[in-house]
Motif scaffolding. Structure first.
Motif, PDB file in Angstrom:
ATOM      1  N   ARG A 147      -5.834   1.333  -2.356  1.00 37.80           N
ATOM      2  CA  ARG A 147      -7.813   1.355  -2.009  1.00 37.80           C
ATOM      3  C   ARG A 147      -8.028   0.119  -1.457  1.00 37.80           C
ATOM      4  O   ARG A 147      -8.911  -0.343  -1.243  1.00 37.80           O
ATOM      5  CB  ARG A 147      -7.973   2.482  -1.811  1.00 37.80           C
ATOM      6  CG  ARG A 147      -6.825   3.459  -1.095  1.00 37.80           C
ATOM      7  CD  ARG A 147      -8.222   5.557  -1.140  1.00 37.80           C
ATOM      8  NE  ARG A 147      -7.431   6.437  -0.497  1.00 37.80           N
ATOM      9  CZ  ARG A 147      -7.067   6.975   1.030  1.00 37.80           C
ATOM     10  NH1 ARG A 147      -8.687   5.667   1.898  1.00 37.80           N
ATOM     11  NH2 ARG A 147      -6.680   7.538   1.577  1.00 37.80           N
ATOM     12  N   TYR A 158       0.923  -1.070  -0.231  1.00 38.06           N
ATOM     13  CA  TYR A 158      -0.273  -0.321   0.551  1.00 38.06           C
ATOM     14  C   TYR A 158       0.571   1.266  -0.097  1.00 38.06           C
ATOM     15  O   TYR A 158       0.608   2.156  -0.750  1.00 38.06           O
ATOM     16  CB  TYR A 158      -0.857  -0.086   1.889  1.00 38.06           C
ATOM     17  CG  TYR A 158      -1.997   1.270   1.178  1.00 38.06           C
ATOM     18  CD1 TYR A 158      -3.040   1.487   0.327  1.00 38.06           C
ATOM     19  CD2 TYR A 158      -1.286   2.590   1.839  1.00 38.06           C
ATOM     20  CE1 TYR A 158      -3.781   2.650   0.536  1.00 38.06           C
ATOM     21  CE2 TYR A 158      -2.520   3.562   1.630  1.00 38.06           C
ATOM     22  CZ  TYR A 158      -3.527   3.798   1.415  1.00 38.06           C
ATOM     23  OH  TYR A 158      -3.815   4.300   0.974  1.00 38.06           O
ATOM     24  N   HIS A 199      -0.527   2.791  -3.001  1.00 34.82           N
ATOM     25  CA  HIS A 199      -2.024   3.414  -2.777  1.00 34.82           C
ATOM     26  C   HIS A 199      -3.502   3.109  -2.818  1.00 34.82           C
ATOM     27  O   HIS A 199      -3.941   3.427  -3.762  1.00 34.82           O
ATOM     28  CB  HIS A 199      -1.996   4.704  -2.981  1.00 34.82           C
ATOM     29  CG  HIS A 199      -0.572   5.329  -1.992  1.00 34.82           C
ATOM     30  ND1 HIS A 199      -1.235   5.703  -0.771  1.00 34.82           N
ATOM     31  CD2 HIS A 199       0.864   5.933  -2.492  1.00 34.82           C
ATOM     32  CE1 HIS A 199       0.265   6.326  -0.406  1.00 34.82           C
ATOM     33  NE2 HIS A 199       0.969   6.766  -1.287  1.00 34.82           N
ATOM     34  N   THR A 209      -5.807   5.862   6.481  1.00 33.25           N
ATOM     35  CA  THR A 209      -7.096   5.297   5.452  1.00 33.25           C
ATOM     36  C   THR A 209      -8.265   5.463   5.863  1.00 33.25           C
ATOM     37  O   THR A 209      -9.320   4.738   5.616  1.00 33.25           O
ATOM     38  CB  THR A 209      -7.014   3.695   4.798  1.00 33.25           C
ATOM     39  OG1 THR A 209      -6.794   3.234   5.961  1.00 33.25           O
ATOM     40  CG2 THR A 209      -5.334   4.412   3.942  1.00 33.25           C
TER      41      THR A 209
END
Length: 788
Positions: free
Chosen positions: A409, A403, A407, A474
């Motif tokens: 998600r 991640y 990134h 997040t």
């Protein structure tokens, strides 16, 4: 003509990259020179390189019996420091593939290369091309095969006589195509090139071979044979070689077929090239004409395919061709292996979660997002088994690192429920124990003893800590709080147990046991016993986790213990190598660079650049094959059965490949983390070899994924100055940014300009520039002193 003994001495002191033939020009390589002249009656009896000399064996014994890495430290003290050449002189090359108890793998025992055309999940089929050029296997060494033979009767397996075989090489230095040269017992010279590719007429992976025989200087004809393990082959109407409806081979014109063998005859006084294309999975095919043009077309398709694969990744360019070739070759190997630990042997379908997750993360760091993600998916499908805590920690850690780089998600959301359950399960174990440690579990896959393992529990601690940071970022507040609380409790328990169990040695080093609270005692020489050897293999996991803060008392003391008690050889992680030597492993010892990946992270965290340089060259010159960059899980150091060449355990190995790739990346890009594990800074070019900034050389990093975004920079040395261009990631989480100019010994930075203005935030002694707080595109000009 060199004698066999003289050749062995030359090979031991000569970079193998120079030992090569130029067949077309008629230049015979040094390796071929040790063979018998044409027509010599005893040529076939001088095929081995014999046993190593007594002086060499004594030198190896001295290095293995010493508490310190005497070879490595001698190189560190030298003016030029560690280099490929001065490492390669210490040990004979790796050449054999071995299984348990040192039994050789395959017909010849020579290592093989994994050639494939992979998907995101690695290759479905892998062609295993034996490095001596004599055999190709279909995915497994006990499966179907193609054997290549030469000689006046076509009965001498190509490459059988190692003393008359050139050092195997790769096309263009790194592409997955094997190039060899050979002289048979009658003095006939051969050149061979082979690779695996996809062609439109079949779904099967196809191994192509071009074999050239030069019979211009002999008085007899030469027979070239390609024998398959399939029987009763026939020539089909389209010229292919088949059994029933399934095509097995395509061959060029002039072939004769008998039983399972296709052969050609090259008349005396002539030179001729023949072609064969073997289907790894025989199947019905469309018509295909194999000749020089179609062979070249398939080879060009191979080069284009891999150029596109590598172009789509991050780029790390260094001014040393051998290092650059190794990097590209290992990336290609790991794209083929993907989740596999190895191929073609007993490890073919084995999954070792921590090693797999580490390898996936390294591919991510080189820009292969899809491969990183796919390999993590495979890891998540596997049962947790007997090392559940270790595996849960590895999956948490691998997901957090993925991640941070990309990134993603959507991926995080799809795995959060499972990962959250891991935090809950780990918390339940801690609540039930006053020790604040997770329950005992199996030491490792091959050590059944149940322990409070510092190595496995620190991976769980690190995974919890890093996922807590990701969840906080997040918006998963409750999960972040839960994971952080479990990590805090576990970390306190681990530090307390380590402090209670640790012992300060007379030499000032610090011994920290792996088996916490069990009374594990210090090892005078780590590889002298099986427990000490396994301590040495898994301790890097604990050290890389950051459980002991970088450059703190415990980190420094433990590193000192490693260096003083036989942990390293030429910067490589040592082990008893019992799988290779049997019970004599403690006496002979070997290396196991799978675990060098975590050690490299620890060295980078503690800013030990010279040790990282030594490790890189140790891996390149002593830990993998010369010219083809293949490594195993472990490797011999002492001669196995007195043989000249050394052996590897079940090569190729994706984790060992990853150790080299990670070491190289850490030299160029190192992320600094804060006290809670979140990334906070970048260190650029902090551990490069000093020769890389000799006048006229440059280093370049382009589009490298980091926790702060994509990074690109370039450093070039010319005319008494070093110029650097840096595109700084814009992330607000980037708190510190430093660039180091590791100049040749005797040089130092005199003054620095940043974007045209004088800049004073640099350390002349180390060449380190503090660029923290700067953003955008930076241009650095550093005036350096002349070399003294």
């Amino acid at each position: 003509m060199l004698t066999l003994e003289a050749y062995a001495r030359v090979l031991h002191t000569t970079p193998v990259g120079r030992v090569r033939t130029a067949f077309a020009a008629g230049i015979v390589a040094l390796v071929l020179a040790c063979g018998a002249p044409a027509g010599a009656r005893d040529a076939s009896t001088k095929c081995g390189l014999g046993r190593v000399s007594g002086a060499y064996a004594a030198s190896v014994r001295h290095a293995l019996n010493a508490g310190r890495d005497v070879w490595g430290e001698e190189l560190l003290r030298s003016r030029e420091g560690p280099t490929y050449n001065n490492v390669a002189r210490r040990l004979t090359p790796l050449f054999y593939a071995a299984g348990p108890r040192g039994d050789r793998i395959g017909d010849s025992g020579v290592y093989y290369l994994p050639f494939a055309w992979p998907t995101l999940f690695g290759a479905q089929a892998i062609a295993l091309h034996v490095a001596d050029g004599g055999t190709i296997y279909a995915s497994r060494t006990n499966g179907p095969k193609l054997t290549i033979s030469v000689g006046s009767r076509g009965s001498e397996r190509y490459g059988r006589c190692v003393a008359r075989l050139s050092t195997p090489q790769l096309l263009a230095g790194y592409l997955p195509a094997l190039e060899t040269h050979y002289v048979d017992a009658g003095g006939v010279h051969y050149a061979q090139e082979s690779f695996a590719a996809r062609i439109g007429v079949t779904r099967s992976l196809v191994s192509f071979v071009r074999l050239t025989a030069d019979a211009t200087h002999v008085a007899h004809s030469v027979k070239l044979s390609f024998s398959t393990s399939a029987r009763h082959l026939t020539v089909a109407g389209d010229g292919s070689i088949a059994r029933g409806i399934n095509t097995h081979l395509f061959v060029s014109d002039g072939a004769r077929v008998r039983g399972s063998t296709v052969s050609y005859v090259v008349p005396a006084g002539q030179s001729e090239s023949v072609y064969a294309a073997w289907l790894i999975d025989p199947a019905p095919t469309s018509a295909f004409t194999l000749d020089e043009d179609s062979y070249r077309s398939a080879r060009q398709a191979l080069a284009t395919y891999w150029a596109r694969k590598l172009t789509g990744s991050a780029t790390f360019e260094v001014p040393e061709v051998r290092v650059q070739n190794a990097e590209r070759s290992l990336l290609i190997q790991n794209l083929a292996l993907a989740w596999r630990y190895s191929a073609g042997n007993g490890y073919n379908s084995r999954v070792f979660t921590p090693e797999m997750v580490d390898a996936a993360g390294v591919m991510g760091e080189y820009g292969f997002k899809d491969v990183n993600r796919a390999t993590l998916d495979v890891a998540s499908w596997r049962k947790l088994s007997w090392t559940a805590n270790w595996r849960m920690g590895a999956r948490l850690l691998g997901t957090a690192r993925y991640y941070r780089l990309f990134h993603d998600r959507a991926y995080l959301a799809g795995h959060t429920r499972r990962l959250g359950s891991y935090a809950t399960r780990l918390r339940a174990q801690l609540v039930a124990r006053r020790s604040r440690l997770l329950r005992r579990e199996r030491f490792s896959a091959d050590v059944w003893l149940e322990v409070y393992g510092l190595h496995s529990q620190t991976v769980a601690w690190e995974g919890l800590r890093e996922m807590a940071s990701v969840w906080a970022e997040t918006g998963q507040t409750e999960l972040a709080w839960r994971a952080r609380a479990v990590a805090s409790r576990l970390g306190a328990g681990l530090r307390r147990a380590a402090q209670r169990s640790a012992r300060r040695m007379r030499d000032g080093s610090l011994f920290v046991p792996i088996r916490l609270l069990d009374g594990e005692r210090p090892y005078s020489r780590l590889t002298a016993s099986r427990p000490g050897s396994y301590w040495n293999l898994v301790m890097p996991y604990a050290l890389a986790s950051g459980i002991f803060p970088p450059d703190g008392t415990r980190a420094r003391g433990t590193l000192r213990y490693l260096r003083a008690h036989g942990s390293l050889l030429l910067g490589l992680v040592r082990a008893g190598a019992y799988t290779l030597y049997g019970l004599s492993g403690s006496k002979n010892s070997g290396t196991d660079e799978v675990y060098g990946l975590s050690l490299a992270r620890f060295l980078a965290d503690n800013d030990r650049p010279d040790l990282l340089v030594l490790s890189l060259y140790g891996q390149l010159a002593a830990g993998m094959t010369h010219g083809t960059y293949v490594s195993g899980e472990a490797a011999t150091v002492s001669p196995l059965g007195g043989a000249y060449y050394r052996a590897m355990f079940r090569p190729p190995n994706s984790a060992s490949n990853s150790a080299f790739l990670e070491t190289l990346r850490l030299m160029l890009v190192h992320e600094v983390r804060g006290s809670k594990g979140a990334p906070r800074g970048l260190e650029l070019a902090f551990a490069t070899p000093r020769s890389w900034l000799v006048n006229g050389r440059q280093i370049a990093v382009r589009e490298a994924p980091t926790s702060f975004g994509r990074l690109s920079y370039n450093v070039a040395a010319k005319d008494g100055e070093v110029d650097a261009w840096i595109d700084v990631p814009e992330s607000v989480t980037l708190k510190t940014l430093k660039l180091r100019l590791r100049l040749p010994r005797g040089q130092r930075v005199l003054h620095v300009d940043l974007d045209g203005s004088r800049y004073s935030r640099f350390d002349p002694a180390t060449g380190t520039l503090n660029l923290s707080g700067r953003r955008g595109s930076l241009f650095v000009q550093a005036r350096v002193s002349p070399t003294r």
